[in-house]
Motif scaffolding. Structure first.
Motif, PDB file in Angstrom:
ATOM      1  N   PRO A 175      -8.148  19.306  30.914  1.00  0.00           N
ATOM      2  CA  PRO A 175      -7.886  20.393  29.964  1.00  0.00           C
ATOM      3  C   PRO A 175      -8.240  20.038  28.521  1.00  0.00           C
ATOM      4  CG  PRO A 175      -5.897  19.155  30.285  1.00  0.00           C
ATOM      5  CD  PRO A 175      -6.979  18.420  31.041  1.00  0.00           C
ATOM      6  N   PHE A 176      -9.203  19.149  28.316  1.00  0.00           N
ATOM      7  CA  PHE A 176      -9.450  18.608  26.984  1.00  0.00           C
ATOM      8  C   PHE A 176     -10.521  19.359  26.198  1.00  0.00           C
ATOM      9  CE2 PHE A 176      -8.440  14.873  29.786  1.00  0.00           C
ATOM     10  CZ  PHE A 176      -7.106  14.780  29.393  1.00  0.00           C
ATOM     11  N   GLY A 177     -11.055  20.453  26.735  1.00  0.00           N
ATOM     12  CA  GLY A 177     -12.155  21.151  26.077  1.00  0.00           C
ATOM     13  C   GLY A 177     -11.894  21.514  24.630  1.00  0.00           C
ATOM     14  N   PRO A 178     -10.833  22.289  24.327  1.00  0.00           N
ATOM     15  CA  PRO A 178     -10.585  22.667  22.934  1.00  0.00           C
ATOM     16  C   PRO A 178     -10.404  21.469  22.002  1.00  0.00           C
ATOM     17  CG  PRO A 178      -9.336  24.072  24.404  1.00  0.00           C
ATOM     18  CD  PRO A 178      -9.929  22.992  25.258  1.00  0.00           C
ATOM     19  N   ALA A 179      -9.752  20.412  22.489  1.00  0.00           N
ATOM     20  CA  ALA A 179      -9.571  19.223  21.656  1.00  0.00           C
ATOM     21  C   ALA A 179     -10.908  18.567  21.351  1.00  0.00           C
ATOM     22  CB  ALA A 179      -8.644  18.232  22.354  1.00  0.00           C
ATOM     23  N   LEU A 180     -11.802  18.511  22.331  1.00  0.00           N
ATOM     24  CA  LEU A 180     -13.123  17.914  22.111  1.00  0.00           C
ATOM     25  C   LEU A 180     -13.955  18.751  21.147  1.00  0.00           C
ATOM     26  CD1 LEU A 180     -13.957  16.777  25.755  1.00  0.00           C
ATOM     27  CD2 LEU A 180     -13.485  15.297  23.800  1.00  0.00           C
ATOM     28  N   VAL A 181     -13.843  20.073  21.242  1.00  0.00           N
ATOM     29  CA  VAL A 181     -14.559  20.937  20.301  1.00  0.00           C
ATOM     30  C   VAL A 181     -14.071  20.690  18.878  1.00  0.00           C
ATOM     31  CG1 VAL A 181     -14.902  23.341  19.594  1.00  0.00           C
ATOM     32  CG2 VAL A 181     -15.106  22.717  21.994  1.00  0.00           C
ATOM     33  N   LYS A 182     -12.765  20.528  18.725  1.00  0.00           N
ATOM     34  CA  LYS A 182     -12.211  20.238  17.393  1.00  0.00           C
ATOM     35  C   LYS A 182     -12.757  18.927  16.850  1.00  0.00           C
ATOM     36  CE  LYS A 182      -7.926  19.084  15.018  1.00  0.00           C
ATOM     37  NZ  LYS A 182      -6.485  18.761  15.183  1.00  0.00           N
ATOM     38  N   VAL A 183     -12.752  17.874  17.678  1.00  0.00           N
ATOM     39  CA  VAL A 183     -13.251  16.563  17.254  1.00  0.00           C
ATOM     40  C   VAL A 183     -14.732  16.659  16.880  1.00  0.00           C
ATOM     41  CG1 VAL A 183     -13.811  14.240  18.076  1.00  0.00           C
ATOM     42  CG2 VAL A 183     -11.549  15.221  18.534  1.00  0.00           C
ATOM     43  N   TYR A 184     -15.493  17.405  17.668  1.00  0.00           N
ATOM     44  CA  TYR A 184     -16.928  17.540  17.388  1.00  0.00           C
ATOM     45  C   TYR A 184     -17.156  18.124  15.998  1.00  0.00           C
ATOM     46  CZ  TYR A 184     -21.729  19.142  17.530  1.00  0.00           C
ATOM     47  OH  TYR A 184     -23.050  19.362  17.213  1.00  0.00           O
ATOM     48  N   PHE A 185     -16.472  19.209  15.685  1.00  0.00           N
ATOM     49  CA  PHE A 185     -16.712  19.859  14.399  1.00  0.00           C
ATOM     50  C   PHE A 185     -16.099  19.089  13.234  1.00  0.00           C
ATOM     51  CE2 PHE A 185     -17.676  23.600  17.062  1.00  0.00           C
ATOM     52  CZ  PHE A 185     -18.896  23.923  16.492  1.00  0.00           C
ATOM     53  N   GLN A 186     -15.154  18.206  13.502  1.00  0.00           N
ATOM     54  CA  GLN A 186     -14.588  17.394  12.436  1.00  0.00           C
ATOM     55  C   GLN A 186     -15.453  16.188  12.098  1.00  0.00           C
ATOM     56  OE1 GLN A 186     -10.571  16.440  13.726  1.00  0.00           O
ATOM     57  NE2 GLN A 186      -9.726  17.886  12.254  1.00  0.00           N
ATOM     58  N   ILE A 187     -16.108  15.573  13.091  1.00  0.00           N
ATOM     59  CA  ILE A 187     -16.781  14.296  12.878  1.00  0.00           C
ATOM     60  C   ILE A 187     -18.295  14.396  12.984  1.00  0.00           C
ATOM     61  CG2 ILE A 187     -17.024  11.928  13.757  1.00  0.00           C
ATOM     62  CD1 ILE A 187     -14.122  12.010  14.558  1.00  0.00           C
TER      63      ILE A 187
END
Length: 591
Positions: A169-181
């Motif tokens: 269930p990590f999709g939204p968290a990974l999207v957040k990390v992508y746009f932050q870093i």
């Protein structure tokens, strides 16, 4: 600006952007755009109606809730309100991102005749399955075809479901990390479009793009608490296999998302595809990435996205010379040329529409997005200089036996190098203080490391070419001058690596970084191999050991440095054996 010259839209209604921001909408008399949209160069539209009041029993979609909990601002799910259904998507009117359609650029040399395309577009008997023409300006046209003729929609959905199941269930968290870093330093996506689609359903994406975003973000999973605490780590090998297989299928119906996915996949050091860079350049030309889109009849945000994508592809093609040793496929002369096939407008800060809005990521993010954009633009300018360097000193015709460099000798090669050295010096001296390597900020990753490492790689490319021209006939004074300068560059490169802090190494570096670091080691090896004195040779072996130690101290937390250490071992072998070899009298071709 005086008050009588302003007209408040409150007496009428605010434009869509001011309505979304809940800000006052003000327009000058006689102007079509409001003041805010004029300043920020946005489209000023009045398509959306008033936002309906939320009903107590209405619930968000699970994906929208996940996005909100991860600090993203999703658009309302389709069908949530009657006015939303009537408002057009940002994808409407796009050329490279329209759902279920893909477009092919028609170049001037094509068998298609421009006049006949115009006649075809006005015909009522156009076979839609075979495609229909779309002219975007007087000189540029595309053929647009439905996706169903080139790939299976059922296969696409199946691939997306497999990708999502792999990371759930990590999709939204990974999207957040992508746009932050990643996104601040490699802005090849439109954040607004991506989040809008992701809030509705992951099934709106192309499979390789969704997988690529997840894959790249996984390298920074320690920056998200939920991902750090997870007992199960997504299978990156399976995800990469799914992405590459889907990429081959996606190329049959290439969109901008195909190019975006390929560029992201190539950023991962574990990617093994060697033909993908050339394929992506062909995809880019199919999409018209190499053509100036300033006056095209497409949304302004797509024009900005196309320019950012074009220059990202350009940088990948040029720095690929270090990674793969192959010649560049994009023309050398791209400016002030009447015969260039690269006609892309310059990338400026106006090509980052999201920068005009105050975002939480900009104010409190892990990376300063403003500095990331500045670094992206500066690296474009550095890459143009590097392109000249490679063309001058690394082309097949210049380096072959009897080629230009052997004919003009060391003195002539130094003459070719001087203007390029000055260009590098001017570029470096013009960097603002906040892009200097030592400029770091508390609790933020630095965007500056890749800039300075790339600059060092460009300098070493020149010095390596000069060293290769030395021979037994080279005057001793000239040889000493060249080797002294080369030794100084090596020491500067060593200092750069040793000065990298966690704020640098944990940031996004890109596909060429490992090869650029390994080049420092191979440069030291070249100096060792061409040393005429034992003491000098021992010094360069010691520098290799010093580089190895610096990488070992940092490699465990930085994948690109770990890869650079592996490449260094492959390149120079056992350093102890090298030290032993320096005791012999066979180190130098002139010994």
């Amino acid at each position: 600006m005086s008050a009588p010259n302003l007209v408040s839209q409150a007496m009428r209604r605010p434009c869509d952007r001011c309505r979304h921001r809940k800000s006052r909408c003000v327009r000058e008399l006689g102007q079509e755009k409001c003041v805010r949209c004029t300043v920020h160069r946005h489209e000023c539209t009045y398509l959306q109606g008033p936002v309906p009041r939320k009903r107590p029993d209405r619930q968000q979609s699970p994906r929208a809730e996940d996005l909100a909990s991860n600090g993203l601002s999703p658009s309302p799910p389709a069908g949530q309100a009657s006015s939303d259904a009537a408002s057009p998507s940002r994808l409407t009117g796009t050329l490279g991102l329209e759902p279920h359609l893909h477009s092919t650029y028609i170049g001037p040399a094509s068998y298609h005749e421009s006049t006949l395309l115009d006649l075809k577009s006005s015909s009522t008997h156009v076979n839609q399955d075979m495609g229909h023409p779309r002219r975007v300006n007087q000189s540029s046209a595309f053929i647009t075809r439905p996706d169903k003729n080139s790939a299976s929609e059922m296969q696409r959905i199946s691939d997306l479901d497999q990708i999502e199941a792999t990371i759930n269930p990590f999709g939204p968290a990974l999207v957040k990390v992508y746009f932050q870093i990643v996104h601040p330093l490699f802005p090849i996506l439109d954040k607004g479009v991506f989040v809008e689609k992701y809030a509705r359903t992951y099934r709106e994406f192309s499979p390789p793009l969704l997988a690529a975003v997840y894959l790249v973000a996984l390298d920074w999973r320690l920056f998200d608490r939920a991902l750090t605490k997870a007992t199960r780590v997504p299978d990156t090998a399976l995800l990469e296999d799914l992405a590459m297989r889907a990429m081959n299928d996606d190329m049959k119906r290439a969109k901008l998302s195909t190019l975006q996915a390929g560029l992201l996949l190539l950023q991962r050091v574990r990617s093994t595809s060697t033909s993908l860079p050339a394929q992506l350049l062909a995809v880019g030309q199919t999409l018209g990435i190499h053509v100036d889109c300033s006056d095209w009849t497409v949304p302004e945000w797509e024009k900005s996205l196309r320019r950012r994508l074009a220059w990202a592809l350009y940088k990948h093609d040029k720095w690929g010379a270090i990674v793969h040793g192959r010649p560049s496929l994009i023309p050398i002369q791209i400016e002030n040329s009447d015969f260039s096939d690269w006609d892309v407008g310059p990338c400026t800060f106006s090509d980052f529409p999201e920068a005009t809005d105050i975002e939480e990521d900009d104010m409190e993010g892990i990376v300063d997005a403003g500095l990331g954009r500045a670094a992206f633009i500066q690296l474009i300018e550095l890459t143009k200089i590097f392109s000249e360097i490679v063309a001058t000193f690394c082309s097949v015709s210049a380096t072959r036996k009897g080629g230009l460099l052997s004919r003009i000798g060391t003195t002539g090669t130094m003459s070719l190098a001087k203007p390029l050295v000055l260009k590098l010096r001017d570029w470096h001296s013009s960097l603002p203080d906040n892009l200097q390597l030592g400029s770091t900020y508390s609790h933020r990753l630095s965007t500056n490391g890749p800039l300075h490492l790339s600059h060092m790689a460009a300098e070493l490319t020149i010095h390596r070419a000069l060293l290769r021209t030395l021979s037994a006939d080279t005057p001793p004074a000239l040889r000493s001058t060249i080797r002294t300068a080369a030794r100084a560059r090596l020491l500067s490169a060593m200092k750069l690596i040793e000065s990298l802090q966690p704020e640098h190494t944990q940031s996004f570096w890109g596909f060429a970084a490992a090869s650029q670091v390994a080049m420092i080691g191979s440069f030291a090896g070249l100096l060792w191999a061409t040393s005429a004195e034992t003491d000098e040779a021992v010094e360069f072996v010691n520098q290799l050991e010093r580089l190895r130690w610096a990488l070992q101290m940092r490699a465990s937390a930085a994948p690109f440095l770990h890869e650079a250490l592996r490449m260094l071992d492959d390149e120079v072998g056992d350093l102890v054996a090298l030290r032993t070899a320096t005791s012999a009298d066979q180190m130098s071709p002139w010994g």
